[in-house]
Scaffold this motif. Structure first.
Motif, PDB file in Angstrom:
ATOM      1  N   LEU A   1       0.828  -1.206   0.000  1.00 50.44           N
ATOM      2  CA  LEU A   1       0.000   0.000   0.000  1.00 50.44           C
ATOM      3  C   LEU A   1       0.859   1.252   0.000  1.00 50.44           C
ATOM      4  CD1 LEU A   1      -2.950  -0.865   2.426  1.00 50.44           C
ATOM      5  CD2 LEU A   1      -3.039  -0.525  -0.050  1.00 50.44           C
TER       6      LEU A   1
ATOM      7  N   GLN B   1       0.904   4.207  -2.985  1.00 49.85           N
ATOM      8  CA  GLN B   1       0.726   5.629  -2.716  1.00 49.85           C
ATOM      9  C   GLN B   1       1.962   6.430  -3.122  1.00 49.85           C
ATOM     10  OE1 GLN B   1      -1.086   6.273   1.015  1.00 49.85           O
ATOM     11  NE2 GLN B   1      -1.150   8.507   0.856  1.00 49.85           N
TER      12      GLN B   1
ATOM     13  N   ARG C   1      -2.950  -2.361  -4.755  1.00 48.92           N
ATOM     14  CA  ARG C   1      -4.049  -2.030  -3.827  1.00 48.92           C
ATOM     15  C   ARG C   1      -5.076  -3.164  -3.764  1.00 48.92           C
ATOM     16  NH1 ARG C   1      -3.860   3.827  -5.982  1.00 48.92           N
ATOM     17  NH2 ARG C   1      -2.808   4.929  -4.293  1.00 48.92           N
TER      18      ARG C   1
END
Length: 418
Positions: free
Chosen positions: A335, A339, A387
């Motif tokens: 994750l 990002q 994700r």
């Protein structure tokens, strides 16, 4: 949870930034990536001997510094800022943890001190484009990604007391220059199908020859700062990494390595995004249009503020992922990587746009940052799969039973006017 950096971590980051500022400028990066090895050997020796970077997360027993993997992740934020082309990622982040986790005492003693000193560089060879799956980042690594069936991937077979490998891996980071290959291969056929890791020495002799049957060809890469190669194995002798007792822990070790690798890549991406933002802000302050700096226009301020928020949010995710790697907590690496890659892509694209005509030129370094974001996503992503797999592992969309439609009360229904 103490979010503050230790004195040692601050010192590592400060010293690393100082070295990279002197030895890894834009022109030096361009020169280094065009060498046969794809990196500056002198800079690599400086990082190894002066800072102990390759052995930062290795135990002192094997010649390392003995720091937690968190320190290596945070240090890589500085290498990302400079887009430093070094064999640090394939050697210290991908290969060394696997040798430490699975290797026998003899293998660890023979290999890890040489890795920690910078003498030995290594690479992880995974067939096809299965690297993110093998590391458990975009899917379950329990499948036949190493080359199940009769063809494809890399196959391993016993030959007396040793092993022989046959197959091809075409996306191996630093595979053309690494002196040791850690090869993932499929063995056992249909009845006892499993994936094992093997050690293949790739040292070049004085005559220019390498291990018999081994052929390595450097490929043209979108991101020149991450050189890669196609590795062909034609009946190549190999040594099993570990022993029979460790054979059942290969997939777990790969997943653990994948989490730390994702956190490291995310830290590099955040460092690169932060550097790109700094350069764009500095340019916006000095570039004038209509008699005033373009940074004074509200529209430009808003765009830079959006990039700043995204970079800071990604940095928070990276620091949490780094902390989790050191404490055995949540697997937050994938994750954080998603990002961070989003933040880097935004920072690079906005930087190119706000630099105007010069931002699109080959001579400017803005395109290097954009290619780093795109290249990392091609190798370890894409972002939406990072994700999606993290959501699947967390059971985010799992339901306890079938979803039933609930009819709203009469008083809450809306009248549709046709």
């Amino acid at each position: 949870m103490d979010a503050r950096f230790t004195t040692e971590q601050d010192e590592i980051r400060r010293a690393l930034r100082e070295v990279l500022h002197q030895r890894c400028g834009p022109e030096q990066v361009r020169t280094a990536v065009r060498t046969p090895d794809g990196h500056d050997g002198a800079l690599w020796q400086t990082l190894a001997h002066r800072l102990g970077l390759p052995g930062l997360a290795l135990p002192e027993t094997y010649g390392g510094v003995g720091c937690p993997v968190t320190d290596l992740v945070l240090a890589c934020e500085e290498t990302g800022r400079a887009l430093a082309p070094t064999p640090l990622l394939p050697t210290a982040v991908l290969a060394a943890p696997l040798i430490l986790a699975l290797g026998t005492d003899a293998q660890r003693t023979a290999l890890l001190p040489r890795i920690a000193s910078g003498e030995l560089t290594a690479a992880l060879a995974v067939p096809g484009r299965a690297l993110p799956v093998a590391l458990g980042l975009t899917g379950d690594n329990g499948g036949s990604w190493a080359g199940g069936g009769r063809a494809g991937g890399v196959q391993a077979r016993r030959c007396g007391t040793g092993w022989r490998l046959h197959g091809e891996a075409d996306q191996v980071l630093d595979g053309h220059s690494a002196r040791l290959l850690v090869v993932a291969a499929h063995t056992g056929g249909y009845a006892r199908s499993r994936t094992l890791l093997f050690l293949v020495p790739a040292d070049t002799t004085a005559a220019g020859n390498t291990t018999a049957g081994l052929r390595r060809t450097r490929q043209t890469a979108l991101d020149e700062t991450r050189p890669r190669a196609c590795v062909e194995l034609r009946d190549v002798p190999a040594e099993l990494l570990g022993d029979a007792e460790n054979a059942g822990h290969v997939l777990r070790a790969l997943a653990d390595t994948g989490n730390a690798t994702a956190a490291t890549l995310a830290a590099e991406a955040v460092g690169a995004a932060d550097r790109m933002l700094e350069r764009t802000v500095a340019y916006a302050r000095q570039r004038e249009q209509f008699g005033r700096p373009i940074g004074s226009f509200q529209a430009v301020k808003h765009r830079l503020a959006d990039v700043h928020v995204r970079v800071q949010a990604a940095r928070s995710a990276v620091y949490y992922a780094a902390w989790s790697c050191g404490t055995g907590g949540d697997r937050a690496g994938a994750l954080a990587l998603a990002q961070a890659l989003d933040a880097l892509r935004l920072a690079a694209s906005e930087g190119i746009q706000l630099h105007g005509g010069i931002g699109f030129t080959w001579e400017h370094e803005a395109h290097l940052y954009f290619k780093r974001a795109a290249g990392d996503e091609l190798l370890f992503g894409p972002v939406h799969r990072l994700r999606a797999h993290a959501a699947d592992e967390a059971g985010l969309f799992a339901t306890a039973g079938p979803v039933r439609a609930v009819r709203a009360p009469e008083t809450e229904r809306k009248t549709v006017v046709r």
